[in-house]
Write a protein that holds these residues in place. Sequence first.
Motif, PDB file in Angstrom:
ATOM      1  N   ASP A 146     -34.248 -13.872  77.718  1.00 46.41           N
ATOM      2  CA  ASP A 146     -34.982 -13.586  76.382  1.00 46.41           C
ATOM      3  C   ASP A 146     -35.655 -12.064  76.632  1.00 46.41           C
ATOM      4  O   ASP A 146     -35.798 -11.640  75.349  1.00 46.41           O
ATOM      5  CB  ASP A 146     -35.930 -14.630  76.303  1.00 46.41           C
ATOM      6  N   PRO A 183     -26.920 -11.525  75.567  1.00 47.62           N
ATOM      7  CA  PRO A 183     -27.667 -12.211  75.286  1.00 47.62           C
ATOM      8  C   PRO A 183     -27.456 -13.644  75.202  1.00 47.62           C
ATOM      9  O   PRO A 183     -26.617 -13.520  75.690  1.00 47.62           O
ATOM     10  CB  PRO A 183     -28.357 -11.741  74.423  1.00 47.62           C
ATOM     11  N   LYS A 184     -28.820 -14.089  74.930  1.00 51.80           N
ATOM     12  CA  LYS A 184     -28.125 -16.055  74.621  1.00 51.80           C
ATOM     13  C   LYS A 184     -27.159 -15.607  73.107  1.00 51.80           C
ATOM     14  O   LYS A 184     -27.778 -14.553  72.067  1.00 51.80           O
ATOM     15  CB  LYS A 184     -29.041 -16.570  74.929  1.00 51.80           C
ATOM     16  N   CYS A 185     -26.408 -16.784  73.149  1.00 50.03           N
ATOM     17  CA  CYS A 185     -26.328 -16.895  71.642  1.00 50.03           C
ATOM     18  C   CYS A 185     -27.052 -17.446  70.214  1.00 50.03           C
ATOM     19  O   CYS A 185     -28.032 -19.008  71.315  1.00 50.03           O
ATOM     20  CB  CYS A 185     -24.858 -18.300  70.844  1.00 50.03           C
ATOM     21  N   ASP A 186     -26.616 -16.995  69.361  1.00 49.02           N
ATOM     22  CA  ASP A 186     -28.019 -16.959  68.419  1.00 49.02           C
ATOM     23  C   ASP A 186     -27.120 -18.766  68.420  1.00 49.02           C
ATOM     24  O   ASP A 186     -26.403 -19.303  67.884  1.00 49.02           O
ATOM     25  CB  ASP A 186     -27.988 -16.284  67.104  1.00 49.02           C
ATOM     26  N   ASP A 187     -28.361 -19.441  67.493  1.00 44.86           N
ATOM     27  CA  ASP A 187     -28.633 -20.975  67.441  1.00 44.86           C
ATOM     28  C   ASP A 187     -27.706 -21.309  65.619  1.00 44.86           C
ATOM     29  O   ASP A 187     -27.148 -22.412  65.640  1.00 44.86           O
ATOM     30  CB  ASP A 187     -29.326 -21.556  66.243  1.00 44.86           C
ATOM     31  N   GLY A 188     -26.849 -19.657  65.839  1.00 41.90           N
ATOM     32  CA  GLY A 188     -25.777 -19.817  64.118  1.00 41.90           C
ATOM     33  C   GLY A 188     -24.481 -19.801  64.741  1.00 41.90           C
ATOM     34  O   GLY A 188     -23.152 -19.850  64.496  1.00 41.90           O
ATOM     35  N   THR A 189     -23.797 -19.742  66.868  1.00 43.74           N
ATOM     36  CA  THR A 189     -23.415 -20.250  67.111  1.00 43.74           C
ATOM     37  C   THR A 189     -22.983 -21.402  67.522  1.00 43.74           C
ATOM     38  O   THR A 189     -23.464 -21.965  67.970  1.00 43.74           O
ATOM     39  CB  THR A 189     -23.105 -19.611  68.557  1.00 43.74           C
ATOM     40  N   ARG A 192     -17.057 -14.104  71.557  1.00 47.75           N
ATOM     41  CA  ARG A 192     -18.530 -13.989  71.084  1.00 47.75           C
ATOM     42  C   ARG A 192     -19.376 -13.048  72.577  1.00 47.75           C
ATOM     43  O   ARG A 192     -19.359 -14.008  73.855  1.00 47.75           O
ATOM     44  CB  ARG A 192     -19.922 -14.318  70.608  1.00 47.75           C
ATOM     45  N   CYS A 238     -21.919 -13.343  74.489  1.00 51.32           N
ATOM     46  CA  CYS A 238     -23.018 -13.719  74.677  1.00 51.32           C
ATOM     47  C   CYS A 238     -23.266 -15.216  75.531  1.00 51.32           C
ATOM     48  O   CYS A 238     -21.892 -16.030  75.397  1.00 51.32           O
ATOM     49  CB  CYS A 238     -23.918 -13.825  73.229  1.00 51.32           C
TER      50      CYS A 238
END
Length: 634
Positions: A393, A400-406, A417, A419
């Motif tokens: 974070d 980075p972390k993968c976002d919620d859309g992945t 990606r 992430c």
Amino acid sequence: MWGYMIRVSCGFHKSRNKLTDFRNKFVVKKKKEKEMKYKDDKPGRQQPEKSSRVVSIAISFVVLCGLSFYLGGIFCSEKNKISSLQIGKEVESIDQTVSTPIQVKSVSFPECSPELQDYTPCTDPKRWMKYGRHRLTFMERHCPPVFDRKECLIPPPDGYKEPIRWPKSKDECWYRNVPYDWINKQKSNQHWLRKEGEKFYFPGGGTMFPNGVSAYVDLMQDLIPGMKDGTVRTAIDTGCGVASWGGDLLDRGILTVSLAPRDNHEAQVQFALERGIPAILGIISTQRLPFPSNSFDMAHCSRCLIPWAEFGGIYLLEVHRILRPGGFWVLSGPPINYKRRWRGWNTTIEDQKSDYDKLEELLTSMCFKLYNKKDDIAVWQKTTNNDCYKQLDAPDNYPPKCDDGTEPDSAWYTPLRPCVVVPNTNLKKLGLGSIANWPERLHEAPDRIGDVRGSSAGDFNRDDKKWKNRVKHYKSLLPVLGTDKIRNVMDMNTRYGGFAASLIDDPLWVMNVVSSYAPNTLPVVYDRGLIGTFHDWCEAFSTYPRTYDLLHVDSLFTSESHRCEMKYVLLEMDRILRPNGYAIIRESSYFVEAVAKIAKGLRWSCRVEATEDGNEKEKVLICQKKLWYSQQNS
């Protein structure tokens, strides 16, 4: 569209009187307004612009009304007739679907050219020049367009013989079945295989295990005790060679997916499947591998030449995604043990040290820890503690972390990606040490059953029981099922892997396929300790011809026929089925006759059987593919 026009026209027709009155009143009103304006204005002065505009509007309105009356008169007189015909056709169609089998014309397929004996449509080297070289993109799946599909039967090589049976096949195969000795010539000093007379022999050698694969795996077991007690059950071998590592693990209760790309010469995956070892064509390049997240207990790379530290570590991120929490990543070869080995790698010790440092840094950033290391083997373990991922974070942190859309399990033509896919904290029995050991996990409903819409632990248990009854019936219809005559099996349209689970004590393995358009049940399959892949049966499967002894189909045509022509699916089944191999096709009665007719054109012999419960709405088609040789070679 026509129905819409009918409704609109009839609406106008029914309002004819009201529209006529409105038109008359409109014209009278405008006439009076015009007369009043003439009275108010000076003599000789007129309003041509305004008056002409009013007249134009009025004329347009009259024309539109007249047109609507005309259309209404035509269509409304026929409205009831047309509607009744449409309803009648719909009812007839529904009745036909339920009671009358679909009809298809008899068909026969010509032989393909002998040069297509190892044709892999979606990984065809002849089409590679059309695609990019960056990150070996050309070796990924690129399926031909519909107009370029082959509607012919793939011939076996000249002199093809029925494959040697398991377990003898693990150590030898017929040369004529895989007539390529490039590996034999290029890797002779590494003992991958050797040709003697009419056979290839597999002594179990490899680049990183000169003392044989068994000695290599023994060392690995010393480093990972979980390989001995059922903690580790599923594995993936990237850059598998001839799959000797995966073959050795079978005897130790570990089921491995051996992965390698299609190439011009080596035919690694073809050798693996000819030996009776699970394998699939694939490469980590720009697309995710066709597996769900958090599935494999172990991933392995033995000098597989994948540049793990390049491109921001994107290949390692994909290994992280598919590896279960607590799972192990095993690497042997460069840059492991670089202090002793660097001279044999045509590089400098400084370069190898730099590669190793980059690798360790990347793995640490992804929450891997060095678990064990000895000689040429290093083992890292993926964390089971999600607190580690909080470091991702931090601003400007990489990766980075993968976002919620992945979507973590999205893996069919899904781009890689850069992430980290963080495991779901709500799943308490996802990681090694939490999920049951093998073989207990086979019949336990896993946590991820709750992620499948409409599924539950009760549904899982009912499905498990149902398939035990079905497989018992299949064995009565096809007595060779469960014997050494059938080794490589595919369940083409699985749900929870019940078919494979019911065959677990037989000398075979099953590739479970979940449609890319179906509910995502593949994580459940892996949590049971089974293997599988996502696939779309409107395309060719990622394997060579003649690689499966038995194909099982459960309602595939019922669920997919609206998207794919049946003949193309059956042609693909014929391509991957071995000569003298079998197909068990369980389908609605509506499709069985049509499937049998197309199968006859494939030179299959089929018979229709009843289901285990005698349900008339379903039938079981038992088919065998005949062995034939190309007439073009004679």
